[in-house]
Design a protein around this motif. Sequence first.
Motif, PDB file in Angstrom:
ATOM      1  N   HIS A 207       0.818  -1.214   0.000  1.00 37.48           N
ATOM      2  CA  HIS A 207       0.000   0.000   0.000  1.00 37.48           C
ATOM      3  C   HIS A 207       0.852   1.264   0.000  1.00 37.48           C
ATOM      4  O   HIS A 207       0.458   2.283  -0.571  1.00 37.48           O
ATOM      5  CB  HIS A 207      -0.942  -0.017   1.213  1.00 37.48           C
ATOM      6  CG  HIS A 207      -1.945  -1.124   1.159  1.00 37.48           C
ATOM      7  ND1 HIS A 207      -2.674  -1.419   0.030  1.00 37.48           N
ATOM      8  CD2 HIS A 207      -2.341  -2.018   2.104  1.00 37.48           C
ATOM      9  CE1 HIS A 207      -3.470  -2.439   0.269  1.00 37.48           C
ATOM     10  NE2 HIS A 207      -3.281  -2.825   1.522  1.00 37.48           N
ATOM     11  N   PHE A 208       2.015   1.209   0.635  1.00 38.68           N
ATOM     12  CA  PHE A 208       2.910   2.364   0.595  1.00 38.68           C
ATOM     13  C   PHE A 208       3.435   2.600  -0.813  1.00 38.68           C
ATOM     14  O   PHE A 208       3.571   3.742  -1.263  1.00 38.68           O
ATOM     15  CB  PHE A 208       4.087   2.164   1.564  1.00 38.68           C
ATOM     16  CG  PHE A 208       3.850   2.765   2.918  1.00 38.68           C
ATOM     17  CD1 PHE A 208       3.846   4.145   3.088  1.00 38.68           C
ATOM     18  CD2 PHE A 208       3.626   1.962   4.026  1.00 38.68           C
ATOM     19  CE1 PHE A 208       3.620   4.704   4.334  1.00 38.68           C
ATOM     20  CE2 PHE A 208       3.393   2.512   5.270  1.00 38.68           C
ATOM     21  CZ  PHE A 208       3.399   3.899   5.430  1.00 38.68           C
ATOM     22  N   ALA A 209       3.714   1.516  -1.533  1.00 40.70           N
ATOM     23  CA  ALA A 209       4.180   1.642  -2.915  1.00 40.70           C
ATOM     24  C   ALA A 209       3.081   2.240  -3.791  1.00 40.70           C
ATOM     25  O   ALA A 209       3.348   3.143  -4.608  1.00 40.70           O
ATOM     26  CB  ALA A 209       4.602   0.273  -3.441  1.00 40.70           C
ATOM     27  N   TYR A 210       1.852   1.755  -3.618  1.00 38.41           N
ATOM     28  CA  TYR A 210       0.727   2.297  -4.390  1.00 38.41           C
ATOM     29  C   TYR A 210       0.464   3.760  -4.014  1.00 38.41           C
ATOM     30  O   TYR A 210       0.118   4.576  -4.878  1.00 38.41           O
ATOM     31  CB  TYR A 210      -0.534   1.460  -4.148  1.00 38.41           C
ATOM     32  CG  TYR A 210      -0.498   0.093  -4.783  1.00 38.41           C
ATOM     33  CD1 TYR A 210      -0.197  -0.052  -6.141  1.00 38.41           C
ATOM     34  CD2 TYR A 210      -0.782  -1.053  -4.043  1.00 38.41           C
ATOM     35  CE1 TYR A 210      -0.160  -1.302  -6.728  1.00 38.41           C
ATOM     36  CE2 TYR A 210      -0.750  -2.307  -4.632  1.00 38.41           C
ATOM     37  CZ  TYR A 210      -0.439  -2.424  -5.966  1.00 38.41           C
ATOM     38  OH  TYR A 210      -0.399  -3.671  -6.552  1.00 38.41           O
ATOM     39  N   PHE A 211       0.624   4.073  -2.748  1.00 39.91           N
ATOM     40  CA  PHE A 211       0.453   5.458  -2.280  1.00 39.91           C
ATOM     41  C   PHE A 211       1.418   6.394  -3.013  1.00 39.91           C
ATOM     42  O   PHE A 211       1.020   7.436  -3.545  1.00 39.91           O
ATOM     43  CB  PHE A 211       0.685   5.519  -0.774  1.00 39.91           C
ATOM     44  CG  PHE A 211       0.828   6.913  -0.221  1.00 39.91           C
ATOM     45  CD1 PHE A 211      -0.261   7.762  -0.137  1.00 39.91           C
ATOM     46  CD2 PHE A 211       2.071   7.377   0.198  1.00 39.91           C
ATOM     47  CE1 PHE A 211      -0.128   9.055   0.363  1.00 39.91           C
ATOM     48  CE2 PHE A 211       2.216   8.657   0.710  1.00 39.91           C
ATOM     49  CZ  PHE A 211       1.116   9.502   0.788  1.00 39.91           C
ATOM     50  N   ALA A 212       2.692   5.996  -3.073  1.00 39.32           N
ATOM     51  CA  ALA A 212       3.701   6.814  -3.748  1.00 39.32           C
ATOM     52  C   ALA A 212       3.401   6.927  -5.239  1.00 39.32           C
ATOM     53  O   ALA A 212       3.549   8.014  -5.841  1.00 39.32           O
ATOM     54  CB  ALA A 212       5.089   6.209  -3.534  1.00 39.32           C
ATOM     55  N   GLU A 213       2.952   5.818  -5.833  1.00 39.40           N
ATOM     56  CA  GLU A 213       2.639   5.819  -7.263  1.00 39.40           C
ATOM     57  C   GLU A 213       1.504   6.791  -7.576  1.00 39.40           C
ATOM     58  O   GLU A 213       1.580   7.573  -8.542  1.00 39.40           O
ATOM     59  CB  GLU A 213       2.254   4.410  -7.714  1.00 39.40           C
ATOM     60  CG  GLU A 213       1.901   4.320  -9.194  1.00 39.40           C
ATOM     61  CD  GLU A 213       1.391   2.952  -9.592  1.00 39.40           C
ATOM     62  OE1 GLU A 213       1.365   2.675 -10.807  1.00 39.40           O
ATOM     63  OE2 GLU A 213       0.999   2.166  -8.696  1.00 39.40           O
TER      64      GLU A 213
ATOM     65  N   PHE B 200      -5.402   2.998   4.384  1.00 38.03           N
ATOM     66  CA  PHE B 200      -5.222   1.561   4.594  1.00 38.03           C
ATOM     67  C   PHE B 200      -4.151   1.315   5.662  1.00 38.03           C
ATOM     68  O   PHE B 200      -4.332   0.510   6.568  1.00 38.03           O
ATOM     69  CB  PHE B 200      -4.796   0.875   3.286  1.00 38.03           C
ATOM     70  CG  PHE B 200      -5.909   0.651   2.302  1.00 38.03           C
ATOM     71  CD1 PHE B 200      -7.236   0.751   2.677  1.00 38.03           C
ATOM     72  CD2 PHE B 200      -5.623   0.333   0.990  1.00 38.03           C
ATOM     73  CE1 PHE B 200      -8.273   0.551   1.767  1.00 38.03           C
ATOM     74  CE2 PHE B 200      -6.639   0.120   0.070  1.00 38.03           C
ATOM     75  CZ  PHE B 200      -7.959   0.232   0.460  1.00 38.03           C
ATOM     76  N   THR B 201      -3.016   1.981   5.514  1.00 38.34           N
ATOM     77  CA  THR B 201      -1.920   1.795   6.472  1.00 38.34           C
ATOM     78  C   THR B 201      -2.304   2.296   7.859  1.00 38.34           C
ATOM     79  O   THR B 201      -1.904   1.709   8.868  1.00 38.34           O
ATOM     80  CB  THR B 201      -0.644   2.522   6.001  1.00 38.34           C
ATOM     81  OG1 THR B 201      -0.851   3.935   6.020  1.00 38.34           O
ATOM     82  CG2 THR B 201      -0.268   2.102   4.586  1.00 38.34           C
TER      83      THR B 201
ATOM     84  N   TYR C  82      -4.619  12.159  -6.082  1.00 37.69           N
ATOM     85  CA  TYR C  82      -4.524  12.288  -4.633  1.00 37.69           C
ATOM     86  C   TYR C  82      -5.650  11.567  -3.890  1.00 37.69           C
ATOM     87  O   TYR C  82      -5.478  11.154  -2.745  1.00 37.69           O
ATOM     88  CB  TYR C  82      -4.491  13.761  -4.246  1.00 37.69           C
ATOM     89  CG  TYR C  82      -3.296  14.482  -4.831  1.00 37.69           C
ATOM     90  CD1 TYR C  82      -2.005  14.128  -4.449  1.00 37.69           C
ATOM     91  CD2 TYR C  82      -3.462  15.483  -5.782  1.00 37.69           C
ATOM     92  CE1 TYR C  82      -0.900  14.763  -4.986  1.00 37.69           C
ATOM     93  CE2 TYR C  82      -2.364  16.121  -6.337  1.00 37.69           C
ATOM     94  CZ  TYR C  82      -1.084  15.763  -5.932  1.00 37.69           C
ATOM     95  OH  TYR C  82       0.004  16.380  -6.484  1.00 37.69           O
ATOM     96  N   SER C  83      -6.781  11.404  -4.535  1.00 35.33           N
ATOM     97  CA  SER C  83      -7.887  10.684  -3.899  1.00 35.33           C
ATOM     98  C   SER C  83      -7.514   9.219  -3.671  1.00 35.33           C
ATOM     99  O   SER C  83      -7.702   8.680  -2.574  1.00 35.33           O
ATOM    100  CB  SER C  83      -9.139  10.772  -4.769  1.00 35.33           C
ATOM    101  OG  SER C  83     -10.188  10.003  -4.217  1.00 35.33           O
ATOM    102  N   ALA C  84      -6.965   8.586  -4.699  1.00 32.59           N
ATOM    103  CA  ALA C  84      -6.536   7.193  -4.580  1.00 32.59           C
ATOM    104  C   ALA C  84      -5.365   7.075  -3.608  1.00 32.59           C
ATOM    105  O   ALA C  84      -5.293   6.132  -2.818  1.00 32.59           O
ATOM    106  CB  ALA C  84      -6.151   6.636  -5.944  1.00 32.59           C
ATOM    107  N   ALA C  85      -4.455   8.036  -3.672  1.00 34.24           N
ATOM    108  CA  ALA C  85      -3.295   8.029  -2.762  1.00 34.24           C
ATOM    109  C   ALA C  85      -3.756   8.106  -1.306  1.00 34.24           C
ATOM    110  O   ALA C  85      -3.215   7.418  -0.441  1.00 34.24           O
ATOM    111  CB  ALA C  85      -2.368   9.193  -3.085  1.00 34.24           C
TER     112      ALA C  85
END
Length: 246
Positions: free
Chosen positions: A46-52, A68-69, A59-62
């Motif tokens: 989830h951190f990787a997806y957040f950065a992506e 999640f975390t 920013y909504s998806a991030a």
Amino acid sequence: MFRHQGKNRTFIHNLRLATLLSFVAGIVNVTGVLSIKTLTTNVTGHFAYFAEEVMKHNYSAAFTFFIFTIFFLIGSFVSNFLAELISKKHPDLSHVIPITLEIIVLIGVGIFGGQSELSSFEGKWIAFAMLFAMGIQNSLVTKISQSTVRTTHLTGLFTDLGIELSQLFFYKKPEETKKLKTSIYLRLSIIIFFFLGCFSGGFMYIFLEMKTLFVSAFFLLVALLYDYIRLQFHVIKRKTFHHKTN
């Protein structure tokens, strides 16, 4: 399994804890993937997806991946807070409330998440709840086993396993080799039972869908009852011994 901590804790206690709860985590993990396409037992991805998503300016998806975390973190916080609070007066029962809370969350998700079609919003809240439950479990297991056992993710386990397998070529003293092999056996048990949980959970999902989480809750309940029965057995045994000596 849960009650013994510190010097009273043995390899067998950790093995029972590891195999049962890693099996539970495997079921939860595959249920999350199949139902809402989300990893719900760890936060690394989830951190990787957040950065992506931040790089894409989505920013909504991030923000969703960040939350999640946070829910995993909240689960870990609540678990240890409750355990510490209860241990002040009832140290033998410090695990009961966190595990009971995890059972309630999993059953709740199994009931309310079992709709035929879930909206994006509902799917996110299911993920939040499942991550919260796994945060509870990981925190409790880590504390009880003094960081020896972790049941909700495998990255650290494979790292430790690789290190210990390499050490077999260098540690030659019998006591060192025995300790190393015991640790390797424990880590392999966690990995195998996590895989078995994923495999059996995936098979059960075909028939039960989100109600597969009921199976996870059932195994947690079995763990609580097992610990309670063993506790009562030892209490009766001590009373009998005390009565005979008097």
